[in-house]
Scaffold this motif. Structure first.
Motif, PDB file in Angstrom:
ATOM      1  N   ASP A  39       0.828  -1.210   0.000  1.00  0.00           N
ATOM      2  CA  ASP A  39       0.000   0.000   0.000  1.00  0.00           C
ATOM      3  C   ASP A  39       0.862   1.260   0.000  1.00  0.00           C
ATOM      4  O   ASP A  39       0.609   2.197  -0.757  1.00  0.00           O
ATOM      5  N   TYR A  40       1.881   1.280   0.870  1.00  0.00           N
ATOM      6  CA  TYR A  40       2.724   2.469   0.945  1.00  0.00           C
ATOM      7  C   TYR A  40       3.547   2.649  -0.326  1.00  0.00           C
ATOM      8  O   TYR A  40       3.644   3.751  -0.872  1.00  0.00           O
ATOM      9  N   LEU A  41       4.127   1.580  -0.805  1.00  0.00           N
ATOM     10  CA  LEU A  41       5.021   1.677  -1.954  1.00  0.00           C
ATOM     11  C   LEU A  41       4.291   2.076  -3.235  1.00  0.00           C
ATOM     12  O   LEU A  41       4.863   2.737  -4.100  1.00  0.00           O
ATOM     13  N   LYS A  42       3.028   1.710  -3.355  1.00  0.00           N
ATOM     14  CA  LYS A  42       2.290   1.943  -4.601  1.00  0.00           C
ATOM     15  C   LYS A  42       1.342   3.139  -4.537  1.00  0.00           C
ATOM     16  O   LYS A  42       0.752   3.518  -5.546  1.00  0.00           O
ATOM     17  N   SER A  43       1.196   3.755  -3.372  1.00  0.00           N
ATOM     18  CA  SER A  43       0.234   4.856  -3.239  1.00  0.00           C
ATOM     19  C   SER A  43       0.823   6.177  -3.720  1.00  0.00           C
ATOM     20  O   SER A  43       2.038   6.405  -3.626  1.00  0.00           O
ATOM     21  N   ASN A  44      -0.049   7.040  -4.231  1.00  0.00           N
ATOM     22  CA  ASN A  44       0.337   8.404  -4.593  1.00  0.00           C
ATOM     23  C   ASN A  44       0.001   9.307  -3.414  1.00  0.00           C
ATOM     24  O   ASN A  44      -1.170   9.575  -3.146  1.00  0.00           O
ATOM     25  N   LEU A  45       1.027   9.788  -2.720  1.00  0.00           N
ATOM     26  CA  LEU A  45       0.818  10.604  -1.528  1.00  0.00           C
ATOM     27  C   LEU A  45       0.964  12.093  -1.800  1.00  0.00           C
ATOM     28  O   LEU A  45       0.968  12.900  -0.874  1.00  0.00           O
ATOM     29  N   GLU A  46       1.059  12.481  -3.076  1.00  0.00           N
ATOM     30  CA  GLU A  46       1.080  13.902  -3.419  1.00  0.00           C
ATOM     31  C   GLU A  46      -0.244  14.525  -2.999  1.00  0.00           C
ATOM     32  O   GLU A  46      -1.314  13.999  -3.321  1.00  0.00           O
ATOM     33  N   ASN A  47      -0.169  15.646  -2.290  1.00  0.00           N
ATOM     34  CA  ASN A  47      -1.392  16.241  -1.758  1.00  0.00           C
ATOM     35  C   ASN A  47      -1.207  17.753  -1.648  1.00  0.00           C
ATOM     36  O   ASN A  47      -0.683  18.246  -0.642  1.00  0.00           O
ATOM     37  N   PRO A  48      -1.629  18.521  -2.668  1.00  0.00           N
ATOM     38  CA  PRO A  48      -1.441  19.978  -2.629  1.00  0.00           C
ATOM     39  C   PRO A  48      -2.256  20.678  -1.552  1.00  0.00           C
ATOM     40  O   PRO A  48      -2.002  21.837  -1.232  1.00  0.00           O
TER      41      PRO A  48
END
Length: 241
Positions: A219-228
């Motif tokens: 989950d962590y490795l594949k998630s997009n955590l970009e959050n403006p």
């Protein structure tokens, strides 16, 4: 533990990962407690609030009740340190959260460092909240932030523990104060958003370094955590009540 381990902040995962809905436990308490004896965080599936005090981990469930964690239990996000106070002072009269923070500020070396906070005493009131256990598929934290329970604990003895983190690292850490409470009987507690202390001991340590351990699950490795919108979301989640 060596002297170099004292007052060094260790964090597993990041605030951004919680905001993104990554609630699966990714380290055990057996492993986490090798890095500190005081701390805060949450539990697998966001199942309540975490308090670590004197090397023991406690879960504060959504009903506000405290339970001791097992070594094999897991957390998706936690901050810990081997606590040794650099300075402290006693409180002997009713003091609000705002007044206490104003008293602490000039004793520190400024807002660009990390500090650990430990407040032990008799509290006139502690306002707490707890999150409820989530089920897959996990929703982002903003979408469940209103689904929290709040509690008012009055005339109670216990300990508030937590950290001050600088604003420039928000997204990795919660900026400003992030505090959790547990009572002396280890029965109740939660995330603290307000308090008044009648008497007690306030202890502060400056963290001499920080270490971030990143989860290695899918989950962590594949998630997009970009959050403006991360700054606004943190402010909304951390606001009083």
């Amino acid at each position: 533990m060596t002297d170099s381990s004292k007052n060094r902040l260790f964090q597993h995962a990041t605030l951004a990962s919680l905001l993104g809905g990554l609630y699966e436990g990714s380290t055990t308490f057996k492993e986490l407690l090798t890095h500190g004896d005081l701390g805060i965080g949450t539990l697998d599936s966001l199942d309540g609030e975490l308090v670590i005090l004197d090397g023991v981990a406690y879960q504060i469930r959504a009903n506000g009740e405290a339970y001791r964690m097992k070594e094999t239990d897991t957390t998706p996000y936690a901050m810990v340190t081997f606590f040794e106070a650099d300075f402290g002072f006693d409180v002997d009269q009713l003091t609000t959260k705002e007044a206490l923070e104003a008293r602490i500020a000039p004793l520190t070396q400024g807002p660009n460092l990390f500090y650990t906070v430990k407040m032990t005493g008799n509290f006139r009131i502690v306002h707490t909240r707890t999150v409820q256990k989530q089920s897959r598929p996990f929703l982002p934290l903003m979408e469940i932030s209103d689904d929290q329970r709040t509690y008012t604990l009055e005339y109670i003895t216990g300990t508030i523990v937590g950290f001050w983190s600088p604003t420039y690292l928000q997204g990795v850490y919660v900026p400003g104060y992030h505090l959790h409470f547990i009572d002396d009987l280890r029965k109740v507690g939660g995330h603290v958003f307000d308090y008044e202390i009648l008497e007690g001991r306030i202890e502060i340590s400056q963290q001499t370094g920080i270490e971030i351990e990143l989860p290695q699950n899918t989950d962590y490795l594949k998630s997009n955590l970009e959050n403006p919108e991360i700054a606004d979301q943190i402010e909304s989640i951390e606001k009083d009540g």
